[in-house]
Scaffold this motif. Structure first.
Motif, mmCIF file in Angstrom:
data_model
loop_
_atom_site.group_PDB
_atom_site.id
_atom_site.type_symbol
_atom_site.label_atom_id
_atom_site.label_comp_id
_atom_site.label_asym_id
_atom_site.label_seq_id
_atom_site.Cartn_x
_atom_site.Cartn_y
_atom_site.Cartn_z
ATOM 1 N N SER A 17 0.707 -1.230 0.002
ATOM 2 C CA SER A 17 -0.103 0.015 -0.049
ATOM 3 C C SER A 17 0.851 1.370 0.081
ATOM 4 O O SER A 17 2.024 1.196 -0.115
ATOM 5 C CB SER A 17 -0.808 -0.009 1.087
ATOM 6 N N HIS A 18 0.278 2.310 -0.213
ATOM 7 C CA HIS A 18 1.002 3.410 -0.151
ATOM 8 C C HIS A 18 1.625 4.113 1.125
ATOM 9 O O HIS A 18 2.683 4.485 1.210
ATOM 10 C CB HIS A 18 -0.348 4.852 -0.679
ATOM 11 N N HIS A 19 0.886 3.586 2.182
ATOM 12 C CA HIS A 19 1.300 3.875 3.261
ATOM 13 C C HIS A 19 2.387 2.872 3.957
ATOM 14 O O HIS A 19 3.187 3.169 4.788
ATOM 15 C CB HIS A 19 0.159 3.887 4.449
ATOM 16 N N HIS B 113 -0.722 10.802 -12.449
ATOM 17 C CA HIS B 113 -1.875 9.835 -12.299
ATOM 18 C C HIS B 113 -1.587 8.733 -11.566
ATOM 19 O O HIS B 113 -0.228 8.142 -11.397
ATOM 20 C CB HIS B 113 -2.558 9.425 -13.609
ATOM 21 N N GLY B 114 -2.747 7.865 -11.038
ATOM 22 C CA GLY B 114 -2.344 6.471 -10.287
ATOM 23 C C GLY B 114 -1.550 5.465 -11.203
ATOM 24 O O GLY B 114 -0.481 4.979 -10.317
ATOM 25 N N ASN B 115 -1.730 5.291 -12.472
ATOM 26 C CA ASN B 115 -0.906 4.192 -13.105
ATOM 27 C C ASN B 115 0.449 4.784 -13.528
ATOM 28 O O ASN B 115 1.481 4.007 -13.526
ATOM 29 C CB ASN B 115 -1.655 3.653 -14.018
ATOM 30 N N SER C 216 -0.966 -4.059 -6.371
ATOM 31 C CA SER C 216 -1.368 -3.958 -5.268
ATOM 32 C C SER C 216 -1.189 -2.428 -4.589
ATOM 33 O O SER C 216 -1.457 -2.247 -3.690
ATOM 34 C CB SER C 216 -0.821 -5.066 -4.040
ATOM 35 N N LEU C 217 -0.327 -1.768 -5.149
ATOM 36 C CA LEU C 217 0.019 -0.539 -4.587
ATOM 37 C C LEU C 217 -0.956 0.463 -4.969
ATOM 38 O O LEU C 217 -1.552 0.607 -6.155
ATOM 39 C CB LEU C 217 1.238 0.024 -5.508
ATOM 40 N N GLU C 218 -1.461 0.940 -4.024
ATOM 41 C CA GLU C 218 -2.806 2.250 -4.051
ATOM 42 C C GLU C 218 -2.057 3.468 -3.628
ATOM 43 O O GLU C 218 -1.334 3.549 -2.502
ATOM 44 C CB GLU C 218 -3.772 1.830 -2.994
ATOM 45 N N ILE D 14 -2.238 13.111 -2.234
ATOM 46 C CA ILE D 14 -1.033 12.983 -1.240
ATOM 47 C C ILE D 14 0.234 12.841 -1.777
ATOM 48 O O ILE D 14 0.530 11.959 -2.638
ATOM 49 C CB ILE D 14 -1.449 11.521 -0.615
ATOM 50 N N PRO D 15 1.011 14.014 -1.512
ATOM 51 C CA PRO D 15 2.474 14.056 -2.109
ATOM 52 C C PRO D 15 3.174 12.877 -1.466
ATOM 53 O O PRO D 15 3.415 12.535 -0.147
ATOM 54 C CB PRO D 15 2.751 15.242 -1.653
ATOM 55 N N MET D 16 4.313 12.429 -2.065
ATOM 56 C CA MET D 16 5.444 11.636 -1.594
ATOM 57 C C MET D 16 6.564 12.180 -2.074
ATOM 58 O O MET D 16 7.005 12.528 -3.097
ATOM 59 C CB MET D 16 5.047 10.183 -2.530
ATOM 60 N N LEU D 17 7.526 12.048 -1.100
ATOM 61 C CA LEU D 17 9.006 12.559 -1.153
ATOM 62 C C LEU D 17 10.019 11.527 -1.273
ATOM 63 O O LEU D 17 10.062 10.790 -0.509
ATOM 64 C CB LEU D 17 8.975 13.440 0.176
#
Length: 333
Positions: free
Chosen positions: A6-8, A261-263, A282-284, A289-292
């Motif tokens: 998952s993202h988290h 985008h998501g994909n 399975s990665l959502e 939500i920014p990622m660094l």
């Protein structure tokens, strides 16, 4: 690594080698300009979809890119660069539960709020250049996010539809260049093309074709929907563009934000975090939500998602980010 990613769950820092392909330079009216020539087909190899060809170019000023490998010069390596990835906020078709893909749909009111909140989370992180897809929902997200940045620089869209468009959009004031951030749009960062599913309601489509069949189209890595792209095909174009155009910016010491985008972002994260084809499906990624990531010594280190401008620990991950935030604090005193 567990199959369900998952993202988290990927917040822990990881280091991976970034492979940068050198780019070719073309001289135009006395100024060096980066160009890549190629063609695009948004569907499967045998789908018969219409292909478009042309060139995409990245502006050199005010963000200098390294010269190509034939010049004998080694690209400048910065001690540290920031890479921010943001999935666009909720779109009107996200809200209606429709397959959107490459259809150009704007943000909802909630999507606007998500983009603004994303901007607040990254308002203390340096940004020198912005990359977005060619779709309005990603571009809206980038613009709204940058309006929250404390440096108050103005995003300037770089137009390279033609040589004339490139010339006419030039900025001649050095002071204006210092006060602006170039925004480079690229179809390679577009969402996965969903073919015949685009515009259809997801639940109605499952009722029509069967839940298992639709799940296979959406979540398998290699199988595309009818006349559309598989995640593998989306990854081929998105990752190639990332290596060719974005990594050289990071190597040159520039701090980069990518609103996409998501994909297309899942594809890039798959490359950065060395995920398998089973792990990436399975990665959502949540909207807005920014990622660094930190790019250092040729490696990408995941830093997770900044939780807000008041969270000092987010910016204390590295000395460079801490110094930049102190500089911003001094500007408003």
């Amino acid at each position: 690594m567990a199959a369900a990613v998952s993202h988290h769950a990927l917040v822990s820092a990881q280091s991976h080698q970034g492979n940068a392909k050198n780019s070719r330079l073309q001289k135009s009216t006395g100024n060096a300009r980066l160009v890549s020539v190629g063609s695009w087909c948004s569907g499967s190899r045998n789908s018969g979809l219409v292909c478009a060809s042309g060139f995409q170019s990245s502006v050199v000023e005010p963000t200098q890119l390294p010269s190509n490998g034939n010049s004998g010069h080694t690209p400048k390596k910065s001690s540290e660069s920031a890479l921010i990835l943001i999935r666009h906020g909720e779109s009107l078709w996200n809200e209606k539960n429709l397959f959107t893909g490459c259809v150009d749909v704007p943000l909802t009111r909630k999507g606007v709020e998500e983009a603004i909140e994303a901007g607040k989370r990254i308002c203390n992180i340096p940004i020198n250049v912005i990359y977005t897809s060619s779709l309005i929902r990603a571009q809206m997200t980038a613009m709204l996010a940058m309006m929250q940045h404390r440096h108050k620089k103005i995003p300037i869209v770089i137009h390279n539809e033609s040589e004339q468009a490139h010339r006419w959009s030039q900025i001649y004031s050095e002071e204006t260049k210092r006060q602006s951030i170039p925004v480079i749009t690229a179809w390679q960062l577009n969402e996965r093309m969903y073919g015949e599913l685009q515009g259809l309601n997801k639940q109605e489509t499952a009722d029509r074709f069967g839940k298992e069949q639709v799940h296979e189209w959406r979540r398998s890595y290699e199988i595309p929907p009818p006349n559309g792209e598989s995640l593998e095909m989306c990854a081929e174009r998105a990752v190639a563009y990332f290596k060719d155009q974005i990594v050289p910016q990071l190597m040159a010491g520039k701090h980069v934000m990518v609103a996409a985008h998501g994909n297309s972002l899942r594809s890039i994260i798959m490359h950065l975090d060395k995920l398998t084809s089973q792990e990436v499906i399975s990665l959502e990624l949540s909207t807005g939500i920014p990622m660094l990531y930190i790019f250092k010594e040729g490696k990408f280190i995941r830093r997770g998602s900044p939780v807000g401008p008041s969270e000092a620990s987010v910016y204390a991950y590295t000395r460079t980010l801490a110094k930049y935030r102190q500089k911003l604090d001094n500007m408003v005193q």
